[in-house]
Each structure stands twice: as C-alpha cells, then as structure tokens.
Design an enzyme around this catalytic site. Structure first.
Site, PDB file in Angstrom:
ATOM      1  N   LYS A  13       3.471 -35.305  24.337  1.00  0.00           N
ATOM      2  CA  LYS A  13       2.454 -34.176  23.974  1.00  0.00           C
ATOM      3  C   LYS A  13       2.464 -33.613  22.511  1.00  0.00           C
ATOM      4  O   LYS A  13       1.498 -34.284  21.498  1.00  0.00           O
ATOM      5  CB  LYS A  13       2.169 -32.412  24.477  1.00  0.00           C
ATOM      6  CG  LYS A  13       1.765 -32.779  26.489  1.00  0.00           C
ATOM      7  CD  LYS A  13       1.610 -31.561  27.229  1.00  0.00           C
ATOM      8  CE  LYS A  13       3.020 -30.667  26.952  1.00  0.00           C
ATOM      9  NZ  LYS A  13       4.202 -31.399  27.191  1.00  0.00           N
ATOM     10  N   ARG A  88      -2.074 -23.671  30.686  1.00  0.00           N
ATOM     11  CA  ARG A  88      -1.069 -24.613  31.481  1.00  0.00           C
ATOM     12  C   ARG A  88      -1.710 -24.333  32.556  1.00  0.00           C
ATOM     13  O   ARG A  88      -0.424 -24.814  33.821  1.00  0.00           O
ATOM     14  CB  ARG A  88      -0.108 -23.975  31.165  1.00  0.00           C
ATOM     15  CG  ARG A  88       1.036 -24.971  30.445  1.00  0.00           C
ATOM     16  CD  ARG A  88       2.101 -24.149  29.652  1.00  0.00           C
ATOM     17  NE  ARG A  88       2.549 -24.579  28.510  1.00  0.00           N
ATOM     18  CZ  ARG A  88       3.738 -25.172  28.108  1.00  0.00           C
ATOM     19  NH1 ARG A  88       4.650 -25.687  29.610  1.00  0.00           N
ATOM     20  NH2 ARG A  88       3.865 -25.623  26.964  1.00  0.00           N
ATOM     21  N   ARG A 127      15.632 -35.638  22.439  1.00  0.00           N
ATOM     22  CA  ARG A 127      14.731 -35.048  21.019  1.00  0.00           C
ATOM     23  C   ARG A 127      15.416 -33.883  19.699  1.00  0.00           C
ATOM     24  O   ARG A 127      16.272 -33.259  20.509  1.00  0.00           O
ATOM     25  CB  ARG A 127      14.254 -33.976  21.965  1.00  0.00           C
ATOM     26  CG  ARG A 127      12.732 -33.174  21.206  1.00  0.00           C
ATOM     27  CD  ARG A 127      11.831 -32.632  21.882  1.00  0.00           C
ATOM     28  NE  ARG A 127      11.919 -31.828  22.503  1.00  0.00           N
ATOM     29  CZ  ARG A 127      10.968 -31.732  23.481  1.00  0.00           C
ATOM     30  NH1 ARG A 127       9.826 -32.002  23.286  1.00  0.00           N
ATOM     31  NH2 ARG A 127      11.678 -30.860  24.904  1.00  0.00           N
ATOM     32  N   ARG A 160      17.111 -27.819  21.011  1.00  0.00           N
ATOM     33  CA  ARG A 160      16.452 -26.623  21.894  1.00  0.00           C
ATOM     34  C   ARG A 160      17.090 -26.076  23.009  1.00  0.00           C
ATOM     35  O   ARG A 160      17.304 -27.170  24.069  1.00  0.00           O
ATOM     36  CB  ARG A 160      14.771 -27.071  21.788  1.00  0.00           C
ATOM     37  CG  ARG A 160      13.431 -27.001  20.927  1.00  0.00           C
ATOM     38  CD  ARG A 160      11.921 -28.033  21.402  1.00  0.00           C
ATOM     39  NE  ARG A 160      11.763 -27.258  22.700  1.00  0.00           N
ATOM     40  CZ  ARG A 160      10.405 -27.671  23.027  1.00  0.00           C
ATOM     41  NH1 ARG A 160       9.798 -28.208  22.957  1.00  0.00           N
ATOM     42  NH2 ARG A 160      10.066 -27.330  24.152  1.00  0.00           N
ATOM     43  N   ARG A 171      11.465 -26.542  34.074  1.00  0.00           N
ATOM     44  CA  ARG A 171      10.207 -26.932  33.917  1.00  0.00           C
ATOM     45  C   ARG A 171       9.535 -27.792  34.267  1.00  0.00           C
ATOM     46  O   ARG A 171       8.199 -27.531  34.335  1.00  0.00           O
ATOM     47  CB  ARG A 171      10.577 -26.933  32.234  1.00  0.00           C
ATOM     48  CG  ARG A 171      10.664 -25.517  30.920  1.00  0.00           C
ATOM     49  CD  ARG A 171      11.656 -26.488  29.927  1.00  0.00           C
ATOM     50  NE  ARG A 171      10.715 -27.387  28.730  1.00  0.00           N
ATOM     51  CZ  ARG A 171      11.103 -27.980  28.422  1.00  0.00           C
ATOM     52  NH1 ARG A 171      12.321 -28.388  27.797  1.00  0.00           N
ATOM     53  NH2 ARG A 171      10.107 -28.673  27.859  1.00  0.00           N
TER      54      ARG A 171
END
Ligand code: AP5
Length: 233
Positions: A13, A88, A127, A160, A171
């Site tokens: 996203k 969300r 990431r 992160r 998540r």
C-alpha cells in the site's frame, strides 16, 4: 480523485500509494506514518499510541478519524488525495464518507491489494524504512542505493518494531477481523478495485494506472494541466 488503498500488512500500500500521489500531484496521507511520527517526539499522543503500534494493535477509531479529519482540512487536499491505511474499520469508513460529504466530496476508488500470508512475511522481514521521510525499501526487491541509507535524505534505515514476526501475525489477525469487512462495504458501493499485490512493483503499478485511466477517463480528458493527462497519451 479521492483514492483509498487497503490491504494486509506488507501488501505494498505504502509503496504504490506514495508513487500514485506523486504522479497525481496530491497528498499521500498515511495514518501509519503520521502515527509513527508522533512516537518520535516526546508527546502525550506518542506515549499513548506508540505501544499500540509497536505491538501491532490498532489505535482507536477516534484517534484515526481525528488524524484524517484534520489532514483533509488542509488546502492541499482540496483537489484530491491518496489515503493509505485509512479507513481500517467500518466506523472509520463511515466517518470518512461523512467528512467528505460535508464538502460535497466522496471516495472515488478503493484499491485493495491482495497478497498471501507467505508473501507478507517475506516482504515485512526484508523491509527497511526511513524514519525521517517514510521511504520504504526492501533488502532484495527494492534496495536503497547505499545499503542501509535512505536515497532521499541520507538517514540510516531502520526495521520497524511492528515488523517482528509475532507482531506481524497480530497485525494479520486484526486485518482479518476488523479491516476485511470493509471489502464488502466498498464492494456494495461499487468502489472496490481488487488487484493482486503479489506481482512485481511495476506490474502492480501498471494495473493501478489502468484502473484509474478507465475510471476517470472523462475527468482526465477535461482537466488540462493535470499530471494524470499524460497517462492518456
Ligand atoms: P501502517 O504503516 O499502515 O502498516 P500496515 O497497514 O500494516 O502496512 P505496512 O506499512 O506494513 O505495509 P504496506 O502495505 O504499506 O507495504 P509496503 O509498501 O511498506 O500502520 C502501522 C500501524 O499504525 C498499524 O498496525 C496500526 O497500529 C496503526 N494504524 C495505522 N492506521 C490506522 C488506522 N486507520 N486505524 C487504527 N490503527 C491504525 O511494502 C512492504 C515491503 O514490500 C517493502 O519492503 C516494499 O519495498 C516491498 N514491496 C512492496 N510492493 C512489492 C511488490 N509488488 N513486490 C515485491 N516487494 C514489494
């Protein structure tokens, strides 16, 4: 256009919505990035939301809605925006419609990026993010030019806290329970465009552009000077 990107963690996203916002010349509004920026300064809101984000929980609807409501009031969002990670939940989607309606606007398209759990785990593990400007890289698929350093600002890239495997699972669980009902919500309103996020970044990008072109061909043809016009050439 007023656009929304939704999808599970690591679906791409941020990568796609940021690029699209630049292409269209409209703001990219990521609630995740705004929330992370709060945690970098010593503030009550940062202290309240930081532990939630780090452990993969959602912040309250009230906080998320407040962020977007405030941001959409900025003049730079008057001619469109790309929302990333908001709404969300169904209450957030309803609040978004209500806030847009006040100024005679609406959501034009909602992109759903679909990826499997295997892909999510791989992407999130690789990431690396810039804590200053939010730029996102991947160790193998999309590495920074200098390893560990942001291409744009030279800041050291970080992993992160919420990208740790057990937090990613939380998540994904929340996405399934709280966010996936939005798929039907936007399908019923004929706004949902479902795209496979499992392709390479350029393949996903090409599909997004195709969908926008077909959805806004009238608007694009009639808007001179808009960045989107060049897509029709
Ligand atoms: P947020 O930052 O929005 O996290 P997220 O939704 O979990 O999404 P991610 O940022 O993990 O992934 P992404 O889909 O943007 O993928 P990316 O482009 O980075 O939110 C963080 C937290 O804030 C939430 O958990 C919650 O606590 C809170 N929050 C935020 N909004 C909220 C709200 N509205 N309500 C309540 N709480 C809220 O890509 C991932 C990786 O894959 C990158 O390394 C990238 O380079 C790579 N990649 C991307 N596309 C491809 C591709 N096509 N092929 C190969 N690799 C790719």
């Amino acid at each position: 256009m007023n656009l929304v990107f939704m999808g599970p963690p690591g679906a791409g996203k941020g990568t796609q919505s940021r690029r699209l916002a630049v292409e269209l010349g409209v703001p990219h509004i990521s609630t995740g990035e705004i929330l992370r920026s709060w945690t970098r300064v010593d503030s009550d809101l940062g202290r309240l939301t930081g532990p939630l984000i780090d452990t993969g929980k959602y912040v309250t609807d009230e906080i998320a809605i407040g962020i977007v409501d405030g941001r959409l009031r900025s003049p730079d969002a008057d001619s469109g925006f790309v929302l990333d990670g908001f709404p969300r939940t169904v209450p957030q989607a309803e609040a978004l419609s209500a806030m847009l309606l006040k100024s005679g606007k609406k959501v034009d398209l909602v992109f759903l990026l679909n990826v499997s759990e295997d892909v999510i785990v791989d992407r999130v593990a690789g990431r690396r993010s810039c804590p200053v400007d939010g730029m996102v890289y991947h160790l193998t698929v999309n590495p920074s030019k200098v390893p560990g350093v942001c291409n744009l600002c030279g800041e050291r890239l970080i992993q992160r806290d919420d990208d740790r495997p057990e937090r990613v699972l939380e998540r994904i669980r929340l996405y399934k329970n709280l966010t996936s009902p939005l798929i039907d919500y936007y399908k019923e309103r004929q706004l949902l465009v479902s795209i496979s996020g499992a392709k390479g970044q350029e393949g996903v990008w090409a599909e997004i552009l195709r969908e926008i072109q077909s959805a806004c061909s009238w608007a694009c043809k009639n808007t001179s000077g808009n960045a989107s016009v060049k897509w029709l050439a």
